[in-house]
Scaffold this motif. Structure first.
Motif, PDB file in Angstrom:
ATOM      1  N   ASN A  85       0.861  -1.192   0.000  1.00 34.93           N
ATOM      2  CA  ASN A  85       0.000   0.000   0.000  1.00 34.93           C
ATOM      3  C   ASN A  85       0.897   1.241   0.000  1.00 34.93           C
ATOM      4  O   ASN A  85       1.689   1.435   0.922  1.00 34.93           O
ATOM      5  CB  ASN A  85      -0.872  -0.057   1.262  1.00 34.93           C
ATOM      6  N   GLN A  90      -7.022   1.656  -2.880  1.00 30.66           N
ATOM      7  CA  GLN A  90      -6.932   1.738  -1.412  1.00 30.66           C
ATOM      8  C   GLN A  90      -8.316   1.821  -0.770  1.00 30.66           C
ATOM      9  O   GLN A  90      -8.463   1.611   0.442  1.00 30.66           O
ATOM     10  CB  GLN A  90      -6.108   2.964  -1.018  1.00 30.66           C
ATOM     11  N   HIS A  91      -9.336   2.108  -1.602  1.00 21.22           N
ATOM     12  CA  HIS A  91     -10.671   2.372  -1.046  1.00 21.22           C
ATOM     13  C   HIS A  91     -11.673   2.467  -2.193  1.00 21.22           C
ATOM     14  O   HIS A  91     -11.324   2.952  -3.272  1.00 21.22           O
ATOM     15  CB  HIS A  91     -10.635   3.710  -0.293  1.00 21.22           C
ATOM     16  N   HIS A 131      -9.756   0.426   5.478  1.00 19.19           N
ATOM     17  CA  HIS A 131      -8.401   0.535   6.028  1.00 19.19           C
ATOM     18  C   HIS A 131      -8.439   1.386   7.291  1.00 19.19           C
ATOM     19  O   HIS A 131      -9.279   2.271   7.439  1.00 19.19           O
ATOM     20  CB  HIS A 131      -7.444   1.138   4.989  1.00 19.19           C
ATOM     21  N   ALA A 171      -0.952  -1.065  -4.163  1.00 17.17           N
ATOM     22  CA  ALA A 171      -2.165  -0.243  -4.035  1.00 17.17           C
ATOM     23  C   ALA A 171      -1.749   1.233  -3.987  1.00 17.17           C
ATOM     24  O   ALA A 171      -1.412   1.755  -2.923  1.00 17.17           O
ATOM     25  CB  ALA A 171      -2.940  -0.632  -2.779  1.00 17.17           C
ATOM     26  N   LYS A 178      -0.213   4.282   0.195  1.00 13.84           N
ATOM     27  CA  LYS A 178      -0.869   5.370   0.956  1.00 13.84           C
ATOM     28  C   LYS A 178      -0.698   6.676   0.177  1.00 13.84           C
ATOM     29  O   LYS A 178      -0.944   6.698  -1.033  1.00 13.84           O
ATOM     30  CB  LYS A 178      -0.288   5.409   2.376  1.00 13.84           C
ATOM     31  N   ALA A 204       3.278  -1.196   3.997  1.00 14.82           N
ATOM     32  CA  ALA A 204       3.397   0.099   3.331  1.00 14.82           C
ATOM     33  C   ALA A 204       4.790   0.684   3.503  1.00 14.82           C
ATOM     34  O   ALA A 204       5.614   0.664   2.593  1.00 14.82           O
ATOM     35  CB  ALA A 204       2.335   1.053   3.876  1.00 14.82           C
ATOM     36  N   TRP A 245      -4.169  -2.529  -7.028  1.00 17.12           N
ATOM     37  CA  TRP A 245      -5.338  -2.464  -6.152  1.00 17.12           C
ATOM     38  C   TRP A 245      -5.652  -1.011  -5.817  1.00 17.12           C
ATOM     39  O   TRP A 245      -4.756  -0.162  -5.791  1.00 17.12           O
ATOM     40  CB  TRP A 245      -5.053  -3.228  -4.854  1.00 17.12           C
ATOM     41  N   THR A 298      -9.674  -4.092  -4.303  1.00 16.88           N
ATOM     42  CA  THR A 298      -9.677  -2.898  -3.465  1.00 16.88           C
ATOM     43  C   THR A 298      -9.645  -3.258  -1.990  1.00 16.88           C
ATOM     44  O   THR A 298     -10.250  -4.256  -1.573  1.00 16.88           O
ATOM     45  CB  THR A 298     -10.912  -2.014  -3.741  1.00 16.88           C
ATOM     46  N   LEU A 299      -8.916  -2.443  -1.235  1.00 19.57           N
ATOM     47  CA  LEU A 299      -9.051  -2.468   0.214  1.00 19.57           C
ATOM     48  C   LEU A 299     -10.361  -1.807   0.587  1.00 19.57           C
ATOM     49  O   LEU A 299     -10.845  -0.926  -0.131  1.00 19.57           O
ATOM     50  CB  LEU A 299      -7.901  -1.705   0.873  1.00 19.57           C
TER      51      LEU A 299
END
Ligand SMILES: O=C[C@H](O)COP(=O)(O)O
Length: 214
Positions: A6, A54-55, A85, A35, A8, A194, A52, A81-82
């Motif tokens: 991820n 993140q949301h 989180h 992601a 972020k 991450a 992916w 997708t996450l």
């Protein structure tokens, strides 16, 4: 093992990290994916790496200013997708709606949760996987799989009680191959990480270390 990186909103070059993930993925039996932030999904997916989101939001096409629509995320090239989180928490009904939205767009789903009790609830919503992440360990470099193994084992048990087909990842502080091996030994099917890659001076070397024992 599934290793999901991820990014972020860390100030790394998302395409450079994506290319590193793609290249290391070619060298290992592990499954690697990245992601990026929503605005980078298309450029990252164009590298050929598994990408992916993140949301996504629990919405359909329509009057939803500023939201992330699952179909848009899929069109940009995301495979999954996450949801929920720790840094993008949702209410229970919205987690359910986001999983439904992702299903509608054929996105794979990982629902994140803080602890084993929440993992059981998350698994009941029918995602493909869940990820347990103690918030206090996120970004610390102290790996959940070694610092708090009970959380991982109990999350694996909680998910299995609800739905044995739901895979369990763990995350927070994972940055080495030993951390990933420890996660697998506790029953996790993957890791969500991450800072160990996104903040590394050499992300490719960090990834190579992560998958070396796998
Ligand atoms: O999505 C990733 C997790 O929040 C873990 O972050 P971290 O690897 O920086 O601890």
């Amino acid at each position: 093992m599934f290793v999901l990186v991820n990014l972020k909103t860390y100030p790394c070059d998302p395409v450079a990290v994506a290319e590193a993930v793609r290249d290391v993925d070619d060298t290992t039996d592990a499954r690697l994916a990245v992601a990026p932030a929503a605005s980078h999904i298309e450029r990252v997916a164009e590298t050929g790496v598994e990408t992916w989101a993140q949301h996504v939001d629990p919405i359909d096409h329509g009057s939803n200013t500023g939201h992330a629509l699952a179909e848009h995320v899929a069109d940009a090239g995301a495979a999954g997708t996450l949801v929920n989180h720790s840094e993008q928490r949702l209410k229970l009904a919205d987690i359910d709606g986001a999983v439904r939205a992702a299903d509608r767009a054929d996105l794979e789903t990982i629902v994140c949760a803080n602890n084993p009790a929440q993992i059981g609830a998350a698994a009941a919503l029918g995602p493909d996987a869940v990820a347990v992440e103690p918030p206090e360990l996120i970004g610390t470099g102290t790996p959940v799989s070694q610092a708090d193994p009970d959380v991982v084992e109990n999350a694996v048990a909680a998910a299995a009680d609800v739905d044995p087909d739901v895979s369990v990842l763990c995350g927070a502080g994972i940055s080495t191959g030993d951390d990933v091996v420890a996660a697998g030994d506790l029953g996790a099917g993957g890791v969500l990480l991450a800072s160990g890659v996104a903040k590394a001076d050499d992300p490719k070397a960090a990834l190579e270390d992560l998958v070396a024992p796998l």
